[in-house]
Design a protein around this motif. Sequence first.
Motif, PDB file in Angstrom:
ATOM      1  N   SER A 103       0.827  -1.210   0.000  1.00  0.00           N
ATOM      2  CA  SER A 103       0.000   0.000   0.000  1.00  0.00           C
ATOM      3  C   SER A 103       0.859   1.258   0.000  1.00  0.00           C
ATOM      4  CB  SER A 103      -0.982  -0.018   1.176  1.00  0.00           C
ATOM      5  OG  SER A 103      -0.319  -0.320   2.363  1.00  0.00           O
ATOM      6  N   LEU A 104       1.999   1.248   0.696  1.00  0.00           N
ATOM      7  CA  LEU A 104       2.881   2.431   0.654  1.00  0.00           C
ATOM      8  C   LEU A 104       3.393   2.638  -0.770  1.00  0.00           C
ATOM      9  CD1 LEU A 104       4.927   2.091   3.990  1.00  0.00           C
ATOM     10  CD2 LEU A 104       3.248   3.856   3.438  1.00  0.00           C
ATOM     11  N   LEU A 105       3.798   1.519  -1.397  1.00  0.00           N
ATOM     12  CA  LEU A 105       4.294   1.615  -2.774  1.00  0.00           C
ATOM     13  C   LEU A 105       3.178   2.077  -3.711  1.00  0.00           C
ATOM     14  CD1 LEU A 105       6.628   1.062  -4.763  1.00  0.00           C
ATOM     15  CD2 LEU A 105       5.768  -1.269  -4.978  1.00  0.00           C
ATOM     16  N   GLY A 106       1.978   1.542  -3.488  1.00  0.00           N
ATOM     17  CA  GLY A 106       0.834   1.881  -4.334  1.00  0.00           C
ATOM     18  C   GLY A 106       0.500   3.355  -4.258  1.00  0.00           C
ATOM     19  N   ARG A 107       0.632   3.942  -3.070  1.00  0.00           N
ATOM     20  CA  ARG A 107       0.244   5.364  -2.925  1.00  0.00           C
ATOM     21  C   ARG A 107       1.410   6.309  -3.229  1.00  0.00           C
ATOM     22  NH1 ARG A 107      -2.817   8.462   1.958  1.00  0.00           N
ATOM     23  NH2 ARG A 107      -2.379  10.559   1.197  1.00  0.00           N
ATOM     24  N   TYR A 108       2.625   5.914  -2.839  1.00  0.00           N
ATOM     25  CA  TYR A 108       3.746   6.853  -2.953  1.00  0.00           C
ATOM     26  C   TYR A 108       4.718   6.407  -4.053  1.00  0.00           C
ATOM     27  CZ  TYR A 108       1.734   8.494   1.408  1.00  0.00           C
ATOM     28  OH  TYR A 108       0.858   8.979   2.344  1.00  0.00           O
ATOM     29  N   HIS A 109       4.274   6.559  -5.294  1.00  0.00           N
ATOM     30  CA  HIS A 109       5.154   6.259  -6.433  1.00  0.00           C
ATOM     31  C   HIS A 109       6.332   7.227  -6.403  1.00  0.00           C
ATOM     32  CE1 HIS A 109       1.663   4.442  -9.067  1.00  0.00           C
ATOM     33  NE2 HIS A 109       1.671   3.988  -7.826  1.00  0.00           N
ATOM     34  N   LYS A 110       7.432   6.847  -7.004  1.00  0.00           N
ATOM     35  CA  LYS A 110       8.641   7.691  -7.146  1.00  0.00           C
ATOM     36  C   LYS A 110       9.280   8.054  -5.795  1.00  0.00           C
ATOM     37  CE  LYS A 110       6.654  10.194 -11.029  1.00  0.00           C
ATOM     38  NZ  LYS A 110       6.492  11.497 -11.604  1.00  0.00           N
ATOM     39  N   LYS A 111       8.966   7.341  -4.752  1.00  0.00           N
ATOM     40  CA  LYS A 111       9.563   7.619  -3.439  1.00  0.00           C
ATOM     41  C   LYS A 111      10.334   6.379  -2.989  1.00  0.00           C
ATOM     42  CE  LYS A 111       7.838  11.657  -2.195  1.00  0.00           C
ATOM     43  NZ  LYS A 111       6.595  12.175  -1.900  1.00  0.00           N
ATOM     44  N   ASN A 112      11.204   6.533  -1.980  1.00  0.00           N
ATOM     45  CA  ASN A 112      11.890   5.377  -1.403  1.00  0.00           C
ATOM     46  C   ASN A 112      11.125   4.904  -0.173  1.00  0.00           C
ATOM     47  OD1 ASN A 112      13.931   5.537  -3.274  1.00  0.00           O
ATOM     48  ND2 ASN A 112      15.171   6.910  -2.000  1.00  0.00           N
ATOM     49  N   ILE A 113      10.834   3.633  -0.164  1.00  0.00           N
ATOM     50  CA  ILE A 113      10.093   3.061   0.975  1.00  0.00           C
ATOM     51  C   ILE A 113      10.991   2.038   1.654  1.00  0.00           C
ATOM     52  CG2 ILE A 113       8.077   1.609   1.541  1.00  0.00           C
ATOM     53  CD1 ILE A 113       6.904   3.031  -1.106  1.00  0.00           C
ATOM     54  N   TYR A 114      11.046   2.099   2.979  1.00  0.00           N
ATOM     55  CA  TYR A 114      11.908   1.171   3.717  1.00  0.00           C
ATOM     56  C   TYR A 114      11.030   0.346   4.658  1.00  0.00           C
ATOM     57  CZ  TYR A 114      15.663   4.268   2.183  1.00  0.00           C
ATOM     58  OH  TYR A 114      16.527   5.011   1.426  1.00  0.00           O
ATOM     59  N   VAL A 115      11.013  -0.958   4.453  1.00  0.00           N
ATOM     60  CA  VAL A 115      10.231  -1.819   5.346  1.00  0.00           C
ATOM     61  C   VAL A 115      11.182  -2.858   5.935  1.00  0.00           C
ATOM     62  CG1 VAL A 115       8.269  -3.403   5.546  1.00  0.00           C
ATOM     63  CG2 VAL A 115       8.159  -1.500   3.932  1.00  0.00           C
ATOM     64  N   ALA A 116      11.205  -2.927   7.294  1.00  0.00           N
ATOM     65  CA  ALA A 116      12.104  -3.890   7.945  1.00  0.00           C
ATOM     66  C   ALA A 116      11.768  -5.290   7.464  1.00  0.00           C
ATOM     67  CB  ALA A 116      11.947  -3.792   9.452  1.00  0.00           C
ATOM     68  N   LYS A 117      12.793  -6.071   7.154  1.00  0.00           N
ATOM     69  CA  LYS A 117      12.561  -7.444   6.691  1.00  0.00           C
ATOM     70  C   LYS A 117      12.253  -8.297   7.912  1.00  0.00           C
ATOM     71  CE  LYS A 117      15.030 -10.877   3.859  1.00  0.00           C
ATOM     72  NZ  LYS A 117      13.892 -11.517   3.262  1.00  0.00           N
ATOM     73  N   GLY A 118      11.121  -9.007   7.878  1.00  0.00           N
ATOM     74  CA  GLY A 118      10.751  -9.872   9.005  1.00  0.00           C
ATOM     75  C   GLY A 118      11.752 -11.017   9.124  1.00  0.00           C
ATOM     76  N   GLY A 119      11.908 -11.546  10.325  1.00  0.00           N
ATOM     77  CA  GLY A 119      12.844 -12.656  10.502  1.00  0.00           C
ATOM     78  C   GLY A 119      12.177 -13.976  10.141  1.00  0.00           C
ATOM     79  N   GLY A 120      12.782 -15.079  10.581  1.00  0.00           N
ATOM     80  CA  GLY A 120      12.158 -16.388  10.356  1.00  0.00           C
ATOM     81  C   GLY A 120      10.929 -16.481  11.248  1.00  0.00           C
ATOM     82  N   CYS A 121      10.156 -17.535  11.100  1.00  0.00           N
ATOM     83  CA  CYS A 121       9.044 -17.690  12.031  1.00  0.00           C
ATOM     84  C   CYS A 121       8.837 -19.164  12.292  1.00  0.00           C
ATOM     85  CB  CYS A 121       7.792 -17.005  11.497  1.00  0.00           C
ATOM     86  SG  CYS A 121       6.617 -18.075  10.744  1.00  0.00           S
ATOM     87  N   SER A 122       8.027 -19.468  13.304  1.00  0.00           N
ATOM     88  CA  SER A 122       7.928 -20.857  13.737  1.00  0.00           C
ATOM     89  C   SER A 122       7.345 -21.777  12.659  1.00  0.00           C
ATOM     90  CB  SER A 122       7.098 -20.935  15.008  1.00  0.00           C
ATOM     91  OG  SER A 122       5.883 -20.282  14.793  1.00  0.00           O
ATOM     92  N   LEU A 123       6.640 -21.219  11.663  1.00  0.00           N
ATOM     93  CA  LEU A 123       6.041 -22.076  10.626  1.00  0.00           C
ATOM     94  C   LEU A 123       7.063 -22.500   9.573  1.00  0.00           C
ATOM     95  CD1 LEU A 123       2.664 -20.244   9.880  1.00  0.00           C
ATOM     96  CD2 LEU A 123       3.185 -21.887  11.647  1.00  0.00           C
ATOM     97  N   GLY A 124       8.233 -21.887   9.597  1.00  0.00           N
ATOM     98  CA  GLY A 124       9.269 -22.203   8.606  1.00  0.00           C
ATOM     99  C   GLY A 124       9.762 -20.914   7.962  1.00  0.00           C
ATOM    100  N   ILE A 125      10.502 -21.069   6.875  1.00  0.00           N
ATOM    101  CA  ILE A 125      11.018 -19.876   6.192  1.00  0.00           C
ATOM    102  C   ILE A 125       9.835 -19.176   5.535  1.00  0.00           C
ATOM    103  CG2 ILE A 125      12.542 -19.059   4.330  1.00  0.00           C
ATOM    104  CD1 ILE A 125      14.009 -21.829   4.739  1.00  0.00           C
ATOM    105  N   ARG A 126       9.711 -17.890   5.743  1.00  0.00           N
ATOM    106  CA  ARG A 126       8.600 -17.178   5.087  1.00  0.00           C
ATOM    107  C   ARG A 126       9.195 -16.032   4.290  1.00  0.00           C
ATOM    108  NH1 ARG A 126       3.718 -16.726   9.308  1.00  0.00           N
ATOM    109  NH2 ARG A 126       2.506 -16.134   7.474  1.00  0.00           N
ATOM    110  N   ASP A 127       9.571 -16.399   3.070  1.00  0.00           N
ATOM    111  CA  ASP A 127      10.254 -15.441   2.209  1.00  0.00           C
ATOM    112  C   ASP A 127       9.263 -14.425   1.645  1.00  0.00           C
ATOM    113  OD1 ASP A 127      12.332 -14.317   0.896  1.00  0.00           O
ATOM    114  OD2 ASP A 127      13.070 -16.196   0.035  1.00  0.00           O
ATOM    115  N   ILE A 128       9.796 -13.307   1.133  1.00  0.00           N
ATOM    116  CA  ILE A 128       8.930 -12.336   0.438  1.00  0.00           C
ATOM    117  C   ILE A 128       9.445 -12.115  -0.986  1.00  0.00           C
ATOM    118  CG2 ILE A 128       8.008 -11.124   2.462  1.00  0.00           C
ATOM    119  CD1 ILE A 128      10.189  -8.946   1.841  1.00  0.00           C
ATOM    120  N   ASN A 129      10.222 -13.105  -1.486  1.00  0.00           N
ATOM    121  CA  ASN A 129      10.795 -12.951  -2.832  1.00  0.00           C
ATOM    122  C   ASN A 129       9.721 -12.748  -3.908  1.00  0.00           C
ATOM    123  OD1 ASN A 129      10.162 -15.617  -2.135  1.00  0.00           O
ATOM    124  ND2 ASN A 129      11.500 -16.482  -3.693  1.00  0.00           N
TER     125      ASN A 129
END
Length: 423
Positions: A103-129
């Motif tokens: 949603s940040l990307l959707g609203r704020y085109h042409k800007k830099n957005i920084y979102v902390a990368k979540g760590g692993g979780c108990s369900l297994g690797i949860r990538d955002i690739n």
Amino acid sequence: MKHFIIKGPTKGVKGNINISGAKNSCLPLMAASILFEKKVVFKNIPLVNDVYTMKNLLIALGSKVVINKSNKMMTIINTRPHKLVVPYELVSTMRAGVLTMGSLLGRYHKKNIYVAKGGGCSLGIRDINYHLSGFESLGASNSLQKGYVKISSKDKLKGSLFKFPKVTVTGSANLIMASVFIKGFHIIKNISIEPEVIDLINFLNNSGANIKFLGKRTIKITGVKELIKGNHNIIGDRIEAFSYLCVAAITGGRVTVKNINPKHLKTELSILKKIGYKIKTSDNSVYLKSIKKLNSVKIKTAPFPGLATDSMPMLLALLTKVPGKSEILENIFSNRFMAAPELSRMGAKIKVKRNKAVILGTRNLFGADCISSDLRTTFSIILGALSATGTSKIQRIYHGLRGYSNLEKNLKKMGVKIKSVEK
Ligand code: EPU
């Protein structure tokens, strides 16, 4: 820390349970509010901890968020531009924080957005690739900087064609939100059709977005200029509903769960019928009644309309009491049988090998001390405990409170001898 004490066995529960709004609808909907300059109102919100965490996240980004507990309504107003940095402390406690990327990307085109990368979780690797390659298909690049994913676009985002290599629920929601204001149109293939994603699409379309289905898992999003005032009634929580159906099933009782669309539980209900339970549905409720003869089953999780991976831990507990040999194949997450060792401490006979669990039904479980490690595991252990003879102590129940509102109250109402104890 708070824990549950359950005295079992509970036999033949009875009752009606009003199901809350779906947590996994509410979280992406809240993230989608970032796209709006005008007021957004959500009705039927679930009063669970994850929703309060998302509320804090939105407030940290600059939104005004007000929850009215008595009528389960949430109002979100964005009077000023959002901060474009989503801090680690808010993403690390709840993985759904990643939904603010789209949603940040959707609203704020042409800007830099920084979102902390979540760590692993108990369900297994949860990538955002797949989320990131989806954003790339709109022209947004990404890089990792000191644990933060930086997403940037030099020009206005532009539609093209993207196919998800694998169905991802939050990945689909993220790409949909990022595409709302693009130049031209975007075709997205192999999207998730989980009811919660459809709820997001309905909300956005009712607010002025242009999202059309071209096929079962293919959508076309045509960019629009703005979204009008958003107002949405959140769908019922299918996983919460299924959890309470399993309480009735494992105790040989009966229950009606209300405020739930039975179509969202089609596969789960057909499995319960196959095991031997009597099921009756209306437009917005499901009734389950237990009968004596139960049959073992072989089941597997899959993206919707298949068996939800979130429903699986409850079936794992239920099948420990069903005579014969049952099998579960988990096809979504690499580590989703965390309830198995805890149920085994109660005497359940479960063998887990890679993504397969083989369960030998046994008549008796015995109360034990258990530790929960995630949201659905908490409910699975509760099911084991209430069908077991003797007292069970369940620790780390805060996992369960992330996604079930009125958990203790509802179980008590059904006749379960449960109390929470602060230590
Ligand atoms: N995946 C990737 N790369 C990606 C995205 C996903 O490899 O970029 C993999 C995941 O590792 C996983 C599979 O794809 O093996 C499916 O993951 P998905 O992205 O669909 O899961 P999610 O969106 O992170 C949501 C729910 C989960 C639910 C799953 C599956 C929310 C907030 N969370 O997670 O809910 O289990 O879909 O249906 O909607 C819960 O409520 O208890 C819960 C964990």
